[in-house]
Design an enzyme around this catalytic site. Sequence first.
Site, mmCIF file in Angstrom:
data_model
loop_
_atom_site.group_PDB
_atom_site.id
_atom_site.type_symbol
_atom_site.label_atom_id
_atom_site.label_comp_id
_atom_site.label_asym_id
_atom_site.label_seq_id
_atom_site.Cartn_x
_atom_site.Cartn_y
_atom_site.Cartn_z
ATOM 1 N N HIS A 306 -23.096 -14.513 72.925
ATOM 2 C CA HIS A 306 -23.438 -14.290 74.339
ATOM 3 C C HIS A 306 -22.447 -13.308 74.949
ATOM 4 O O HIS A 306 -21.274 -13.313 74.600
ATOM 5 C CB HIS A 306 -23.371 -15.616 75.120
ATOM 6 C CG HIS A 306 -24.146 -15.572 76.390
ATOM 7 N ND1 HIS A 306 -23.616 -15.072 77.564
ATOM 8 C CD2 HIS A 306 -25.414 -15.922 76.675
ATOM 9 C CE1 HIS A 306 -24.537 -15.145 78.514
ATOM 10 N NE2 HIS A 306 -25.638 -15.651 78.005
ATOM 11 N N ASP A 363 -30.985 -20.169 73.787
ATOM 12 C CA ASP A 363 -32.200 -19.986 72.973
ATOM 13 C C ASP A 363 -32.171 -20.765 71.662
ATOM 14 O O ASP A 363 -33.180 -20.828 70.965
ATOM 15 C CB ASP A 363 -32.390 -18.489 72.675
ATOM 16 C CG ASP A 363 -32.755 -17.726 73.936
ATOM 17 O OD1 ASP A 363 -32.080 -16.734 74.262
ATOM 18 O OD2 ASP A 363 -33.691 -18.162 74.625
HETATM 19 C C1 SDX Z 1 -29.997 -14.670 76.465
HETATM 20 O O1 SDX Z 1 -26.895 -12.284 79.512
HETATM 21 C C2 SDX Z 1 -27.438 -13.440 79.658
HETATM 22 O O2 SDX Z 1 -27.013 -14.242 80.469
HETATM 23 C C3 SDX Z 1 -28.629 -13.728 78.750
HETATM 24 C C4 SDX Z 1 -29.163 -15.154 78.803
HETATM 25 C C5 SDX Z 1 -29.814 -15.487 80.132
HETATM 26 O O3 SDX Z 1 -29.898 -16.672 80.459
HETATM 27 O O4 SDX Z 1 -30.331 -14.542 80.771
HETATM 28 O O5 SDX Z 1 -28.107 -16.089 78.545
HETATM 29 C C6 SDX Z 1 -30.262 -15.383 77.754
HETATM 30 O O6 SDX Z 1 -30.402 -13.556 76.298
HETATM 31 C C7 SDX Z 1 -29.132 -15.366 75.429
HETATM 32 C C8 SDX Z 1 -28.872 -14.475 74.171
HETATM 33 C C9 SDX Z 1 -30.096 -14.524 73.236
HETATM 34 N N1 SDX Z 1 -29.950 -13.556 72.161
HETATM 35 C C10 SDX Z 1 -29.691 -13.927 70.881
HETATM 36 O O7 SDX Z 1 -29.508 -15.097 70.521
HETATM 37 C C11 SDX Z 1 -29.659 -12.760 69.887
HETATM 38 C C12 SDX Z 1 -28.430 -12.899 68.970
HETATM 39 N N2 SDX Z 1 -27.241 -12.652 69.797
HETATM 40 C C13 SDX Z 1 -26.728 -11.309 69.797
HETATM 41 O O8 SDX Z 1 -27.603 -10.271 69.563
HETATM 42 C C14 SDX Z 1 -25.602 -11.059 70.812
HETATM 43 O O9 SDX Z 1 -24.734 -12.103 70.702
HETATM 44 C C15 SDX Z 1 -25.981 -10.866 72.269
HETATM 45 C C16 SDX Z 1 -27.012 -9.810 72.441
HETATM 46 C C17 SDX Z 1 -26.473 -12.141 72.867
HETATM 47 C C18 SDX Z 1 -24.708 -10.470 73.026
HETATM 48 O O10 SDX Z 1 -24.419 -9.188 72.658
HETATM 49 P P1 SDX Z 1 -23.013 -8.489 73.069
HETATM 50 O O11 SDX Z 1 -22.306 -9.225 74.113
HETATM 51 O O12 SDX Z 1 -23.299 -7.051 73.285
HETATM 52 O O13 SDX Z 1 -22.146 -8.702 71.809
HETATM 53 P P2 SDX Z 1 -22.156 -7.722 70.606
HETATM 54 O O14 SDX Z 1 -23.587 -7.457 70.188
HETATM 55 O O15 SDX Z 1 -21.303 -6.554 70.934
HETATM 56 O O16 SDX Z 1 -21.477 -8.625 69.489
HETATM 57 C C19 SDX Z 1 -20.065 -8.657 69.387
HETATM 58 C C20 SDX Z 1 -19.835 -8.781 67.897
HETATM 59 C C21 SDX Z 1 -20.577 -7.713 67.098
HETATM 60 O O17 SDX Z 1 -19.837 -7.507 65.912
HETATM 61 P P3 SDX Z 1 -19.000 -6.120 65.784
HETATM 62 O O18 SDX Z 1 -19.999 -4.980 65.988
HETATM 63 O O19 SDX Z 1 -17.943 -6.179 66.858
HETATM 64 O O20 SDX Z 1 -18.448 -6.166 64.384
HETATM 65 O O21 SDX Z 1 -20.379 -10.038 67.437
HETATM 66 C C22 SDX Z 1 -21.444 -9.774 66.523
HETATM 67 C C23 SDX Z 1 -21.872 -8.335 66.726
HETATM 68 O O22 SDX Z 1 -22.407 -7.802 65.531
HETATM 69 N N3 SDX Z 1 -22.522 -10.688 66.877
HETATM 70 C C24 SDX Z 1 -23.286 -11.334 66.011
HETATM 71 C C25 SDX Z 1 -24.150 -12.115 66.775
HETATM 72 N N4 SDX Z 1 -23.894 -11.913 68.080
HETATM 73 C C26 SDX Z 1 -22.898 -11.024 68.140
HETATM 74 N N5 SDX Z 1 -23.311 -11.324 64.660
HETATM 75 C C27 SDX Z 1 -24.235 -12.134 64.098
HETATM 76 N N6 SDX Z 1 -25.102 -12.918 64.754
HETATM 77 C C28 SDX Z 1 -25.090 -12.936 66.096
HETATM 78 N N7 SDX Z 1 -25.931 -13.718 66.751
#
Ligand code: SDX
Length: 425
Positions: A306, A363
């Site tokens: 998140h 989720d």
């Molecule tokens: C919602 O913003 C909100 O409030 C959203 C929400 C709401 O109520 O409106 O809470 C609802 O959208 C919840 C999130 C649902 N999405 C997912 O479950 C999809 C999986 N999660 C990710 O794609 C990610 O964690 C996000 C999109 C939720 C957050 O993305 P960020 O903050 O941009 O973080 P990032 O993508 O930069 O990740 C930081 C690091 C990365 O690694 P590096 O590039 O630094 O090496 O963590 C890794 C990412 O690759 N990472 C994950 C991961 N989430 C982050 N690696 C594997 N699996 C994951 N789920």
Amino acid sequence: MKQAEIIIDGTTYAFPIIEGTEGEKAIDITALRDKTGHITLDVGYQNTGSCLSAITYIDGEKGILRYRGYPIEELAEKSSFTETAHLLVYGHLPSPEERKVFSQRLTENSMIHEEMIRFFDSFPLKAHPMAILSTMVNALTVYYPEFFTVDFESDTFDIMAARLISKIRTIAAYSHKHSIGEPFVYPRHDYPYCTNFLYMMFDSPVHPYEVDPDIEKVLNILLILHADHEQNCSTSTVRLVGSSMVNLYSSICAGICALWGPLHGGANQEVIDMLKNIQKDGMTPKQCMEAAKDRSNSFRLFGFGHRVYKSYDPRAKILKTLCDAMVAKLGVKEPLIDIALELERLALEDEFFREKKLYPNVDFYSGILYRLIGIPTNMYTVMFAIGRLPGWIAQWKEMHDTKPFRIGRPRQIYTGPSLKRYEDE
Ligand code: SDX
């Protein structure tokens, strides 16, 4: 007023530091470009506040979420979705009189125009319900053109808000009935919000559906937990689109489209598909974890991570408990829960996930609950939209109430070719 100083080429520039109710701090850079000729760059807005807001407070480190000051744990336990919707949109819990008026407005606006029902004849049976929802919500502008203008003087906004909150539920239920070839079930005037939704979704001439109060309660909690979440992707979209002074329906349509993405609200459907894939021996939970950690592929552990929560999402905590309660109540085996619990256990113990502070988000367990209620997988993000709608409306209204009102228009740093002449080609 505390100040932050930026030194550029030997010149010091001071900018005010503002502080929120709970002590969050921001450097107000409204005058940055005028003063320094510089802009900031913050891809994905990880460090950028877009507004002042009094609607929702999140503490990502402590896992705190409050709507208008009320902790979601208390609202989930004691409130209803429509009462929480009123709280978000109007800033206070409704008085008995306000509750009566709001409820009456929801009832009066629960049906959709008979001509709009004909839209469904043109949708293929397999049409994704999020595509139908965004289409139908924007089509409301065709049937209610009087609401094109943004007017808060009369009760126009109140009627638009109630109409949307009520009709989104009917459109969702009709998209389900359309997909299974069953006749639409019209809303009843004597049913409360969630009861009416379940009734429209599952009643049929040959299988009368008796709404179970426990399931109705679970649905209320699900919708309450999704009702707002400050400046997330879809809410920021609603604000940005709304800042052009377009009507509420079209602003909400944009929010629905943003929510559909698998990184955002679409994740709840991805989680179930991921769990089903593991169940079908597509991969083991351990392999799933390894794939999620492998930077060479785009696989993510959906339902984890998140932008704001760097601890366990408080909504996921409540939903996880509800899953156990629902399985016990229904007396069914739900193997996907066991897989989800194993994935969570592995992730919480895993160095990669701990280092990146990746915890279950809203989720991760919501899809299992929708599945236990009997809602089809491709409707999970529609359920998220139904829940989030009052938050979008509240944020859209707060934006319009904020003076000076400004259209949202970010800047950029240009990295393309410098001046070229056509005749040089
Ligand atoms: C919602 O913003 C909100 O409030 C959203 C929400 C709401 O109520 O409106 O809470 C609802 O959208 C919840 C999130 C649902 N999405 C997912 O479950 C999809 C999986 N999660 C990710 O794609 C990610 O964690 C996000 C999109 C939720 C957050 O993305 P960020 O903050 O941009 O973080 P990032 O993508 O930069 O990740 C930081 C690091 C990365 O690694 P590096 O590039 O630094 O090496 O963590 C890794 C990412 O690759 N990472 C994950 C991961 N989430 C982050 N690696 C594997 N699996 C994951 N789920």
